[in-house]
Design an enzyme around this catalytic site. Structure first.
Site, short mmCIF file in Angstrom:
data_model
loop_
_atom_site.label_atom_id
_atom_site.label_comp_id
_atom_site.label_asym_id
_atom_site.label_seq_id
_atom_site.Cartn_x
_atom_site.Cartn_y
_atom_site.Cartn_z
N GLN A 79 7.58 -47.39 -7.23
CA GLN A 79 8.42 -46.09 -7.60
C GLN A 79 7.89 -45.70 -9.22
O GLN A 79 8.77 -45.40 -10.00
CB GLN A 79 9.79 -46.49 -7.77
CG GLN A 79 10.24 -46.20 -6.40
CD GLN A 79 10.47 -44.93 -5.67
OE1 GLN A 79 10.33 -43.85 -6.73
NE2 GLN A 79 10.01 -44.69 -4.51
N SER A 80 6.52 -46.15 -9.35
CA SER A 80 6.03 -45.74 -10.59
C SER A 80 6.01 -44.36 -11.14
O SER A 80 5.52 -43.35 -10.43
CB SER A 80 4.53 -46.27 -10.74
OG SER A 80 3.74 -45.91 -11.88
N ASN A 81 6.80 -43.99 -12.29
CA ASN A 81 6.88 -42.70 -12.79
C ASN A 81 5.46 -42.42 -13.41
O ASN A 81 4.86 -41.26 -12.92
CB ASN A 81 7.80 -42.69 -13.93
CG ASN A 81 9.22 -43.13 -13.45
OD1 ASN A 81 9.61 -42.35 -12.42
ND2 ASN A 81 9.65 -44.07 -14.02
#
Ligand SMILES: Cc1ncc(COP(=O)(O)O)c(C=O)c1O
Length: 344
Positions: A79-81
């Site tokens: 879920q890396s921005n």
């Protein structure tokens, strides 16, 4: 080379707003108990739903284009921005994105940032999550990145490798200029806040904020709230990044480890695990001000700031700033954590 002369590719809508959180202040006890709170809306930078990475990526993409790169390669959690925004930046600048993402799940849910990565048609390579729950990424990710880079070269591409979080001396320039923007807004408002709160991850934001604060004589102390472990290595990394960025700019300011505050009391069980304080902070800001935080970074940073306020660590006559670094697409991947609260 001065900051204005550094290669830069415009990606963000700047300046971002600086707003007052008066209803949050009321909810935290009003002027008798709570300082005046301003929020710097870097969730509104634009670029694929916004966030702090847009500022870093302007300089990283500028450097990549200068080197003639054709693919931006980076890594992060599923879920890396940072991965989502790097993929969007690559597309905006006419390059391709390749991502190395860590995940526990055999088949991670197509939700939040991962959904956006797919819509951006990023080339995605999954690896297993780190054994240490406190860390966002581990050693195996560097090896996989090297494989991906070598494979891209064999395919005739020119890959540009961006370290996790965009945390490098080039990336840190984003928050040197971000500091100049904030200091200018504060000057125009006629306020001198005592503290700036924000979330600490891979620490490039911290490096830029602390260097920028020295260069532009910011009035505030910079209070990082950790969302992951990795000390003391991460502090050493932030010092190195800040001082190499200072060298790039030819300025004499230098940063030391003692100046880098990193409160580790709000990480909870691990990176990406939403704590009760984090969930409370997200609901509180949404209900008081109609502003969303995220469950991995800004929710924990706000939880730390609220806890400091409740414990009387900040004088109620002060003004403080909360830097909203974005991350809101991840909210949609945390529906289960919120469902129990929402049904009450
Ligand atoms: C929303 C958000 N806030 C804060 C951070 C932390 O920034 P840094 O990695 O520069 O410490 C990140 C990093 O990914 C992020 O995505």
């Amino acid at each position: 080379m001065s900051i204005g002369a550094q290669p830069r590719f415009r990606l963000a809508s700047l300046p971002t707003p600086l707003q007052e959180l008066s209803k949050l202040r009321d909810a935290l006890g009003g002027g008798q108990r709570c300082p005046r709170i301003l929020i710097k809306r870097d969730d509104l930078t634009g670029l694929a739903f916004g966030g702090n990475k847009a500022r870093k990526l302007e300089f990283l993409v500028g450097d990549a284009l200068r080197q003639g790169a054709t693919v931006l390669v980076t890594s992060g959690a599923v879920q890396s921005n940072h991965a989502r925004m790097t993929a969007a930046a690559a597309r905006a600048a006419g390059m391709k994105p390749a991502l190395v993402l860590t995940s526990d799940a055999e088949c991670p849910a197509l939700q939040g940032n991962l959904l956006l990565d797919k819509l951006l048609d990023a080339e995605i390579h999954f690896i297993r999550a780190n054994a240490d729950p406190l860390l966002a990424i581990g050693d195996q990710e560097a090896a996989r990145m090297a494989e991906v880079v070598s494979d891209l070269r064999q395919r005739g591409e020119r890959p540009y490798l961006i370290p996790v979080g965009g945390s490098s001396p080039v990336g840190a320039l984003g928050y040197v200029t971000g500091t100049l923007e904030l200091v200018t807004q504060l000057f125009q408002m006629g306020v001198a806040p005592s503290h700036l709160y924000y979330a600490n991850g891979s620490r490039g934001t911290q490096a830029g904020l602390v260097l920028g604060a020295k260069m532009y004589s910011a009035p505030y102390r910079i209070k990082g709230i950790a969302v992951s472990g990795g000390e003391p290595e991460k502090t050493h990394r932030a010092v190195r990044i800040a001082n190499e960025a200072a060298d790039m700019l030819g300025v004499t300011s230098r940063v030391s480890a003692e100046e880098l505050l990193n409160d580790q009391n709000y990480i909870g069980p691990g990176y990406g695990v939403a704590t009760p304080g984090c969930l409370e902070a997200i609901r509180l800001l949404a209900c008081c001000e109609g502003i969303f935080l995220d469950p991995v970074y800004t929710g924990k940073a706000m939880a730390g700031m609220i806890d400091h306020i409740r414990h009387g660590a900040i004088d109620p006559s002060d003004t403080i700033v909360f830097l909203h670094t974005g991350g809101t697409p991840a909210l949609f991947a945390y529906a289960d954590e919120f469902s129990e609260q929402c049904m009450r």
